[in-house]
Every structure is written in structure tokens, then in C-alpha cells.
Scaffold this motif. Structure first.
Motif, PDB file in Angstrom:
ATOM      1  N   VAL A  80      41.648 -23.766   8.326  1.00 46.90           N
ATOM      2  CA  VAL A  80      41.385 -23.809   9.759  1.00 46.90           C
ATOM      3  C   VAL A  80      40.163 -22.970  10.109  1.00 46.90           C
ATOM      4  N   LYS A  84      36.625 -24.150  11.711  1.00 47.63           N
ATOM      5  CA  LYS A  84      36.100 -23.577  12.947  1.00 47.63           C
ATOM      6  C   LYS A  84      34.657 -23.134  12.768  1.00 47.63           C
ATOM      7  N   PRO A  87      32.444 -27.011  11.936  1.00 45.33           N
ATOM      8  CA  PRO A  87      33.131 -28.181  12.511  1.00 45.33           C
ATOM      9  C   PRO A  87      32.616 -29.514  11.982  1.00 45.33           C
ATOM     10  N   GLN A  91      34.821 -32.766  10.831  1.00 41.59           N
ATOM     11  CA  GLN A  91      34.617 -34.134  11.301  1.00 41.59           C
ATOM     12  C   GLN A  91      34.375 -35.083  10.129  1.00 41.59           C
ATOM     13  N   HIS A  94      37.681 -35.804   8.475  1.00 37.20           N
ATOM     14  CA  HIS A  94      38.471 -36.753   9.281  1.00 37.20           C
ATOM     15  C   HIS A  94      37.936 -38.176   9.116  1.00 37.20           C
ATOM     16  N   SER A 248      46.464 -31.269   9.551  1.00 36.32           N
ATOM     17  CA  SER A 248      46.888 -30.202  10.457  1.00 36.32           C
ATOM     18  C   SER A 248      45.771 -29.219  10.739  1.00 36.32           C
ATOM     19  N   LEU A 251      43.214 -30.677  13.169  1.00 35.98           N
ATOM     20  CA  LEU A 251      43.685 -30.676  14.550  1.00 35.98           C
ATOM     21  C   LEU A 251      43.653 -29.274  15.159  1.00 35.98           C
ATOM     22  N   LYS A 252      44.053 -28.248  14.369  1.00 38.49           N
ATOM     23  CA  LYS A 252      44.106 -26.882  14.890  1.00 38.49           C
ATOM     24  C   LYS A 252      42.722 -26.292  15.087  1.00 38.49           C
ATOM     25  N   SER A 253      41.728 -26.799  14.398  1.00 40.60           N
ATOM     26  CA  SER A 253      40.381 -26.246  14.522  1.00 40.60           C
ATOM     27  C   SER A 253      39.655 -26.732  15.756  1.00 40.60           C
ATOM     28  N   ASP A 254      40.215 -27.715  16.414  1.00 39.82           N
ATOM     29  CA  ASP A 254      39.591 -28.313  17.601  1.00 39.82           C
ATOM     30  C   ASP A 254      38.204 -28.857  17.308  1.00 39.82           C
ATOM     31  N   ALA A 255      37.963 -29.188  16.068  1.00 40.18           N
ATOM     32  CA  ALA A 255      36.652 -29.703  15.705  1.00 40.18           C
ATOM     33  C   ALA A 255      36.426 -31.114  16.198  1.00 40.18           C
ATOM     34  N   SER A 257      37.302 -32.270  19.207  1.00 35.88           N
ATOM     35  CA  SER A 257      37.283 -32.390  20.651  1.00 35.88           C
ATOM     36  C   SER A 257      35.980 -32.950  21.164  1.00 35.88           C
TER      37      SER A 257
END
Length: 990
Positions: A80, A84, A87, A91, A94, A248, A251-255, A257
């Protein structure tokens, strides 16, 4: 305009269908930004498989560095923190997972394209040529596009890569790409397995399960659970980016968004079955699927095939349903059907609601005589075997069940089908081939079925059934024959219609024949043979009767007599076919055959030969063929009747014609037949009397007598008139001039049956006299009275005295009529009136002598006074007498003197206080009892009207000379003068 050299611009401006493998490689080679390239790759799908594959592979290569940087981070927190800080790598990871999934789908799509369904011959071509209009109402269509089967999958590569896998799976199921659907389930098992039953429900119910049997659930016999589907994923080990740890951390890293990356749509909102079903649950699913197939399509064979596959997949509790569907399939597909099948939509619910007899009837509902035996063997017998097996499995064995159901059908089947069944059950056939196995059963069924049938015309068929029955050489003793005869008699009582009981059915009749031994059944067959022959004779002469009638009439002579009459008369319905003597001789021969004296009595066995001949002659004459009747009577040796019997038959037939006639004219119609019928036998007094009555009826009809206003009297009313003299009275009252024809009226009376009846003749003369009197035709009135007087005097002389009732009755009528006319004031001939009153004195009873004598004396006094007034002198002074009427004849005077010497004259109490109506009632009391004619009112003449108004001086002066007592007597005289009219019912007011 040339293509831009900038790779970013070139990528965005190049259309999907213009992208090539080399072009993609060139563009991607010139783009240094890994994240942009990966995002651009996931954002774009093309229809070309090779281009799409190169695109995905190049993009995955650009994510390889990011993968290498994170794959050694085994802890979520560290991962994570890393995402952060970087990012872009989050991405890229993902996007890599998405690219891998898309590459897997691409490979799946390639395999799906290789699983082209196998079409039956001509099916593919037919499907490809179907129009949009033909598929408008397709219940399984998901889109507006018509469903067709081609070599390409029903979904494009772009849609397959972009949409949720469930949507693609549904399309494959609907379009019957079962091989592709199997590939999809294998390659993406983890995602699609929970929705396997939803996928199966999308398969059209009309599709044969054989085509998708690999997709059907099966049961593991060891675990009693659903057999799991074997997966075949593209990659055994998932990529790091596909792990739950990486997902997981991303998602927790907010990368993500700030990164708008495309994602698959969520799976449809349908129920998921993640766990394997139990054997019972699988069985329920197969049951419901089969019922749905039948309810929706009516295709029982498809449902049956599904259950067969389920059973082969070890799913329990499907055997009984399979039996039901197998039997129902025979009914739907193998049983013969009529032209109209709109009411034959079979469902399991309908099948299960039917009882076994209804099922048997359904199997054979459209069987023909040519097919019924085969249908029973191929359809009914297997069903009955299944029923017997069910009964055994349930612990309630019933070995008689198959025979009972089959026999019940035979008892109620049409006779042409029964004949075919009996022909397939002949005793000469091998036992294994016979439908009805036992001879006794055949006989019992034949007896019950034939006697229970209402058929009136299938005698050839019934005889054919009889010919199929066994012949037993059994010597029956008297007791066994008596048992059979008793059964027949009992059946006759049982089948007799009643208002309280229901109609006897063949099943009811079978109960009577079941207990009989073979010898009694043989006797019953002999009786049936006679009844069949009688039935054929009845049918030949157009008076058919069901076989049960022969049972009912076997001990009922009235019923046999009624049917014999019907036969003799209905034969005339053949018209010209029975116009010759030979035809009628044939009928007589058949009637006598039915009454033949044999050991087994025929249809007319209770009637004697003479009665049959009488009935035959009545029927023959009822047709009006009297020439044939005469010829038969002369030439036929069988018609040996005595003259009285023949005369009775002719009279009865004539009266029947008479009673049915609508017109009294005996020159045509039924009245002519009634008249001519009397010429068949030799003439006799009875026949002449009947002919005269017919002639009288014709004469009465010519006078237009009305029964009711506007309705002429009918012949039957004439015959039913109790006192026929009233008919003469109605003639006289309704015809102004009828009384002038005395001989015609008297002849009418004679022909009405009063030829030798002096009293009736006297009454008729009295009616003629009274009618002439009311018409003020005093001449004819006097002539009628004179003739009546002569008749009565001759009668008195012949019968010697007044003690005879006829003499008393005739005398009563005669003196009253004479007294009536002799008292008439309008009748001016005093001499004739004195003669009439003298005869009245001579004939009347003693208690009326004083009244008549008083009137005679008054008339005599008035006559003398009138004579004196007519004496005048001539111009020479000589005294002359005017011409006067003759004095009363010597005979009248002598009679008067004789009566005066004979009877003592009592005091005249009636003269002091006369009551005219009481006097008339008392005087004519004895006459009224039998003198029932009536004459209608005829108005008085102008002369009599003047008298009543005081217009005649002579009458007025005469009236003034009377005392008060004389006034009363005058009133009584006037009443008395009209007395006979009042006596016979005239309604004039006095």
C-alpha cells in the motif's frame, strides 16, 4: 491529408477497422509512456482477433516492469505504501489484471468460434432464410434481432470482451451454441458455475436435450450430491496483479481515484447456487424442467428425453415420471388423432387428473375399425401392464385390472370397433394373439354389449359379432336352460324404462351374465340368435327396435301387439315399394315368422296366428290399398278369416279413417277411404249402416254446421255426439229453408242410425213442424203434424196401447206438437186447428185432457162466432152464407166423443190461476228427458208483429172481450204456443 507523425494523435485518429498488426506495433513502439499505452489499450477493442491479440500482448509487455517492481512485496502494508508513493505502478498493476482477463476472453472467444453447432439437414439453410416477421413472437429472443444459426457466434468479439460474461453465456444458450457455452463454463468456471441453472433455464424448451446433454447436471452416486463441473482455466497460477493482496492494496492506496479505467459490468441480479445440490434437489429440478417443457411447448417427447438423460446421469426418483411421460408420449404421438386437435393440448396435470378408464378411451378415441386392434396391442396393453406393475409395487396386486379396464371399454365402444376387436379375438386364433383371451369373457361381453346397445340399424355388424363367438357343443339340462330363460326374463324387467330408475348400461347387464355357466351361456346365445334375426326383420320393414326391446317384450303381450301394429302400419311408409301383392305377402310371411311356434319364441311369440293376420289386414287397409286387400283375400291361403272377423276389421279401419278425417265429404280424402273400406268384405247390415252414417256425415257437412264460431264441425265431433238428433236440430236452426225439404231431413235422420226408430222419426217431424211454425209457414207445419199423427197412430195400433215406452214417448211429442200449432193465434185456418186439437185430445195423457179440451172448446166457439158474422144478404134480400171452412172432420169429432166418454172430466183448477211456464214444464216433463233437439229463434212475421202491437182490430176487440182470467189464459196460451221451442232449447223470450 496524410497521417500525423505524432503517435498519440495517430492512435486516436486511426479507426478500429483500419488498425493492423504492423500499425499497432509501429504506434506502440513510438509511445514511451507505459501508463498511457496500457490505458489506451484497455480503452480500445477491435473486431480483428489478431490485431486485438497484438494490442493486448504489447500492452502487457509495457506493464511487465511495474510487475517486477511489486512482485517481491509480500506484505499488504508495504504494498500500500509503495502504491501511495508510486500511484502509476498501482494503475499499471490494475490495468495489467484487466488486460490478462481480456486476453483470456479473447482466447475463449477463439474457442467458441470453433464450436459451431451441428445442424440437421436443411435446418441451417432454413434458419438463415427466416425473416424478421417470422421471428416476431419468439419467446426466447433477448433483442430485436432475429435469432439465426450461422458459422459465427451470436455475439461479436467487441461485445464479448466488453460485456459481462453472463450476458454472453445467455446469448449462447438462447442461440443453442451449446459447445461454445460448454467452453465458456470450462474456461470461466469460477465465475459462471453459481449461475449454471440460470443458464440452463435460458435454453429454449423445445430443444432436444441430446444437444446439450453435457450441460445437464448429474448426480454422484457415492456422495448423493451434484457432480461438479470440471474447470479448464487458461492459467493455472494467477498473476500477482490478480491476487487478492494486490487488489486490496490498490484499492487502499486510492491510486485509482484519478484514473478512469474501464471495468466489466456487474453480473446480473439472478440467484446463485454456489453449493452442489443434493440428489433430491436435482430430481425436483428435472421434474420442474420437464413440466415446464410440456406446459410451454406441449412437446412430451422432449420432456421424456430430458428425464431419460437425468436418469442416465444417476438422478434418482425419475423412473415413475419417465413411465408417465412414456405413456403420455404414446398418446400424443402414436395414438391416432382426428382432424381437429385444438382440444388435445396434453399436460402432465391433465394426464394425472385422468382415471384409467379415461386414459384407455383417450388412447382409442380416434381409432378406426382397421386400427383399433393394433392400437390396443401397442398402446392400451402397455399402459395396462404399467398399471398392474404399480399396483404390485404398492402392495395391492390386482391381476384382474387389465381385463376389467379393457372389457369396460369394449362394453361402451361403438359396435364397428367392437366387431374388429372380436375378430382379433376369435377362438381359432392363437391365445397369445387374441385381445380377449377367454371364450366365456367373449360371450358375456357380447351379450351385455349387444343387449345394452341402442343401435337400430347396425344389424350386419351385430351379426358379425355373433359370428365371432365360440360354438360350444354342450348338452344343457332343463335346469340350466331354465336359468338362462330366467336371466332373460329378469333382464327384461331390468331394462324396462321407468321414471324413477336410470337407464341400464352394458356394464349393468354384464352382472347378470357373469354367474351363468357355459351351458346357460350357450342357451343365451341361441336366444340372441333369434333376437338378431327378429331385429333384422324389424329393420327391413322400417320399424327397428334395439335388442333390449326383445328382452323387455318377451313376456309382455301388449308390447308385442303394439309393435306388430306398428310393423303392419309403418310398412306403408315404403310407399310404392309395397304396392304389389307379392310385397304384402312378404310382409305377412315375416310377421308370421316372428310369431312362429318354435322352442325359442320370436318377437311376436305371445300373439296367435289369427291375431297376427288381423293386425296385418288392419295395417294393409290403413294404407288405402283396398284392391291389394281384395286380391289377397281371394288368393292367399294364409288369410283364412271368417266373415265376422273380416267385417270387424273393416269397420275398425273405416272408423279410424273417419275419425282422422278433417272433412266430412266422402268423395275425397280420408272420408272416401273410410267409405271405400266398407266395400272390401261382402255387404252386410252393419256395413250398410256404417256407410249410411258416412253419407249422413257428408250431408251434415254440406249444411255448414259450426262447431264454434267460424269453425265447421268435424267428423269426429259428429261421431261423438251423444244424441245425434241434436245435429238435425242444428241443421234446421242454421239453415233457413232446410225445413222445406222434409224428405231430405228424414233421410238424414235415417242414415244417422234411426232408420227403424219411430220415436226419432216423430221427433224429427216435430222439429220440422216447429221450425215451419216459427217461420210462419203454417202449411208445412200442418203437413208435418199430419204425418206425425199418422205415424203415431200406426205405432199405437201396431203396439196396442200406451203401456209401451216408445208409444208413450212418441205420443207425448205428437200431442204437444199438435197442441202447439192448434193454439197458434197467427194460424187462421180454424178447421185445421180444430183437427190438430182434436188429435191432441185423442193422444194426450188423461191429466192433460182438460187443458187441451178447454182450448178446443174456445177455438170451436170462436169459429162459430166467426161463421155467424160472415152470413150476409145479397142485393135481392136472399140470405146467403159466405164460404166457410169445413167443420172438423168426422174422425176428429169421433175421437173427441170417444175420449169424453172414456174419461171423467175433473174441475179445471188450472184455468183459474194458470202458470204457463209451470204448466209447460209439467206437461213436457217426460218429453224433455229424451227430446233434446233445439231450434234457433226465428223472428216473427210482420203480421204477428202487428198483432202484438194492437194493429189488428179483430184481435184487439177479441182481447177486450176476455175477462181477467181469460187474459191469464191467453198469456199461458202464448207461452204454450211457443212451448216446444222452449222445450228443445230455443232462446227466444216469451
Amino acid at each position: 491529408m496524410g497521417m500525423s507523425s505524432d503517435p498519440y494523435t495517430r492512435w486516436s485518429q486511426t479507426p478500429d477497422d483500419e488498425l493492423t498488426v504492423d500499425g499497432v506495433r509501429e504506434i506502440f513502439h513510438n509511445i514511451p509512456d507505459d501508463l498511457w499505452l496500457a490505458a489506451a489499450s484497455i480503452d480500445r477493442c477491435v473486431h480483428d482477433i489478431q490485431v486485438q491479440r497484438v494490442l493486448l500482448q504489447l500492452a502487457l509487455e509495457r506493464t511487465q516492469l511495474a510487475l517486477e517492481r511489486v512482485k517481491n512485496l509480500a506484505e499488504e502494508d508495504a504494498l500500500v505504501e509503495y502504491f501511495k508513493e508510486l500511484p502509476a505502478d498501482a494503475q499499471l498493476c490494475h490495468i495489467r489484471s484487466l488486460l490478462l482477463d481480456r486476453l483470456d476472453r479473447l482466447n475463449t472467444y477463439v474457442e467458441v468460434c470453433g464450436e459451431v453447432p451441428e445442424f440437421e439437414e436443411g435446418e441451417e439453410e432454413e434458419k438463415e432464410t427466416e425473416t424478421d416477421e417470422e421471428w416476431e413472437d419468439d419467446p426466447w429472443a433477448e433483442t430485436d434481432t432475429p435469432i439465426t444459426k450461422t458459422a459465427s457466434p451470436p455475439i461479436t468479439l467487441v461485445d464479448f470482451l466488453s460485456n459481462d460474461l453472463m450476458h454472453s453465456a445467455f446469448l449462447l444458450a438462447v442461440h443453442q451454441w451449446f459447445g461454445g457455452l460448454r467452453v465458456l463454463l470450462q474456461r470461466h468456471h469460477a465465475y459462471l458455475w453459481p449461475y449454471r441453472f440460470a443458464l440452463l433455464s435460458r435454453i429454449p424448451p423445445h430443444v432436444n436435450p441430446t444437444k446439450y446433454h453435457t450441460l445437464l447436471p448429474s448426480c454422484d452416486i457415492h456422495t448423493n450430491l451434484e457432480q461438479p463441473f470440471q474447470p479448464n482455466d487458461w492459467r493455472i497460477d494467477p498473476d500477482v496483479t490478480e491476487s487478492s493482496l494486490a487488489r486490496s492494496a490498490i484499492l487502499k492506496s486510492d491510486a485509482l481515484s484519478a484514473f478512469d479505467s474501464p471495468t466489466n459490468s456487474s453480473p446480473p441480479d439472478i440467484e446463485a447456487d454456489t453449493d452442489a445440490l443434493s440428489a433430491e434437489q436435482l430430481s425436483l429440478w428435472y421434474h420442474k424442467r420437464a413440466e415446464d417443457i410440456i406446459d410451454i411447448t406441449g412437446m412430451v417427447d422432449i420432456a421424456f428425453a430430458l428425464i431419460q438423460h437425468g436418469a442416465s446421469n444417476n438422478v434418482p426418483n425419475l423412473d415413475e415420471l419417465g413411465e408417465e411421460l412414456s405413456l403420455l408420449a404414446r398418446l400424443v404421438y402414436d395414438a391416432p388423432h382426428g382432424d381437429v386437435r385444438s382440444d388435445e393440448d396434453w399436460t402432465l396435470a391433465r394426464w394425472r387428473a385422468m382415471d384409467p378408464p379415461s386414459v384407455v378411451r383417450a388412447y382409442l378415441a380416434h381409432s378406426t375399425p382397421a386400427s383399433v386392434s393394433r392400437d390396443i396391442i401397442q398402446l392400451v396393453l402397455p399402459y395396462l401392464f404399467v398399471l398392474e406393475s404399480h399396483a404390485e409395487r404398492s402392495g395391492k396386486p390386482d391381476p384382474k385390472l387389465p381385463d376389467r379396464l379393457l372389457h369396460d371399454f369394449i362394453l361402451h365402444a361403438p359396435l364397428n370397433l367392437v366387431l374388429s376387436i372380436f375378430e382379433a379375438s376369435k377362438p381359432t386364433l392363437p391365445a397369445a394373439q387374441r385381445i380377449i383371451k377367454h371364450d366365456a369373457d367373449m360371450v358375456q361381453l357380447a351379450l351385455a354389449g349387444l343387449y345394452g346397445s341402442d343401435s337400430l340399424h347396425e344389424w350386419t355388424t351385430m351379426s358379425g359379432i355373433f359370428e365371432c363367438l365360440p360354438v360350444w357343443e354342450i348338452a344343457a339340462d332343463d335346469d340350466e336352460e331354465e336359468a338362462a330363460d330366467t336371466t332373460i326374463i329378469s333382464l327384461g324387467t331390468y331394462v324396462t324404462p321407468s321414471t324413477t330408475g336410470s337407464k341400464a348400461t352394458p356394464s349393468n347387464l354384464l352382472v347378470f351374465f357373469k354367474p351363468l355357466p357355459l351351458s346357460s351361456l350357450s342357451r343365451a346365445l341361441d336366444i340372441l340368435d333369434v333376437h338378431l334375426e327378429s331385429g333384422e326383420i324389424f329393420s327391413r320393414w322400417n320399424v327397428p327396435a334395439p335388442l333390449r326391446w326383445f328382452l323387455r317384450s318377451s313376456s309382455d303381450v301388449a308390447e308385442q301387439r303394439a309393435w306388430a301394429n306398428r310393423m303392419a302400419r309403418k310398412a306403408g311408409g315404403y310407399g310404392d315399394q309395397l304396392s304389389t301383392q307379392e310385397d304384402w305377402e312378404w310382409l305377412l310371411e315375416d310377421m308370421l315368422k316372428l310369431a312362429g311356434e318354435t322352442k325359442i319364441k320370436g318377437a311376436f311369440g305371445l300373439l296367435s296366428r289369427d291375431e297376427i293376420i288381423r293386425i296385418f289386414l288392419s295395417g294393409l287397409m290403413s294404407t288405402g290399398k283396398f284392391d291389394v286387400t281384395k286380391s289377397l283375400l281371394r288368393n292367399s291361403i294364409q288369410l283364412n278369416l271368417d266373415s265376422d272377423t273380416l267385417e270387424d276389421i273393416c269397420l275398425a279401419c273405416s272408423r279410424e279413417f273417419y275419425d282422422n278425417s278433417s272433412s266430412g265429404n266422402y268423395k275425397f280424402g280420408e272420408m272416401k277411404l273410410a267409405y271405400d273400406c266398407l266395400d272390401v268384405p261382402p255387404s252386410s247390415d252393419r256395413l250398410l249402416k256404417e256407410k249410411e252414417f258416412i253419407e249422413a256425415t257428408s250431408r251434415l257437412s254440406s249444411f255448414n254446421i259450426m262447431s264454434r264460431p267460424g269453425i265447421p264441425i268435424s267428423p269426429i265431433e259428429i261421431r261423438l255426439t251423444k244424441d245425434r238428433l241434436t245435429l238435425v236440430s242444428r241443421v234446421l236452426s242454421s239453415n233457413m229453408d232446410a225445413y222445406k225439404h222434409a224428405e231430405v231431413i228424414l233421410d238424414l235422420v235415417y242414415k244417422l242410425g234411426f232408420r227403424d226408430d219411430i220415436v226419432a222419426e216423430v221427433k224429427t217431424l216435430a222439429m220440422l213442424a216447429d221450425t215451419a211454425l216459427q217461420a210462419e209457414d203454417f202449411t208445412r207445419a200442418f203437413e208435418a203434424n199430419q204425418r206425425m199423427i199418422d205415424t203415431v197412430l200406426n205405432l199405437r195400433a201396431t203396439l196396442m196401447g200406451l203401456d209401451n215406452p216408445k208409444v208413450r214417448e212418441a205420443s207425448e211429442v205428437c200431442w204437444v206438437a199438435c197442441f202447439q200449432l192448434g193454439r197458434q193465434t197467427e194460424f187462421e185456418d180454424s178447421d185445421k186447428k180444430l183437427v190438430l186439437l182434436g188429435r191432441a185430445i185423442e193422444i194426450c195423457p188423461p191429466d192433460r185432457l182438460h187443458d187441451v179440451l178447454t182450448a178446443w172448446r174456445r177455438l170451436e166457439k170462436d169459429s162459430l162466432t166467426a161463421r155467424r158474422g160472415r152470413i150476409t144478404k145479397d142485393h135481392d134480400g136472399a140470405v146467403k152464407h159466405t164460404k166457410a171452412s169445413k167443420s172438423p172432420p168426422e174422425t176428429a169429432a169421433s175421437s173427441l166423443q170417444a175420449r169424453l166418454k172414456e174419461f171423467h172430466m175433473p174441475s179445471p183448477p188450472l184455468l183459474s190461476t194458470p202458470d204457463a211456464r209451470a204448466l209447460a214444464s209439467k206437461t213436457f216433463n217426460t218429453v224433455a228427458a229424451n227430446f233434446s233437439f233445439s231450434v234457433g229463434h226465428r223472428g216473427r212475421s210482420q203480421f204477428s208483429s202487428q198483432l202484438s202491437q194492437g194493429g189488428d182490430e179483430r184481435s184487439r176487440s177479441g182481447s177486450r172481450r176476455q175477462s181477467d182470467a181469460d187474459d191469464v189464459q191467453t198469456q199461458a196460451s202464448r207461452v204454450f204456443s211457443k212451448g216446444i221451442g222452449w222445450l228443445i232449447g230455443a232462446d227466444e223470450e216469451i
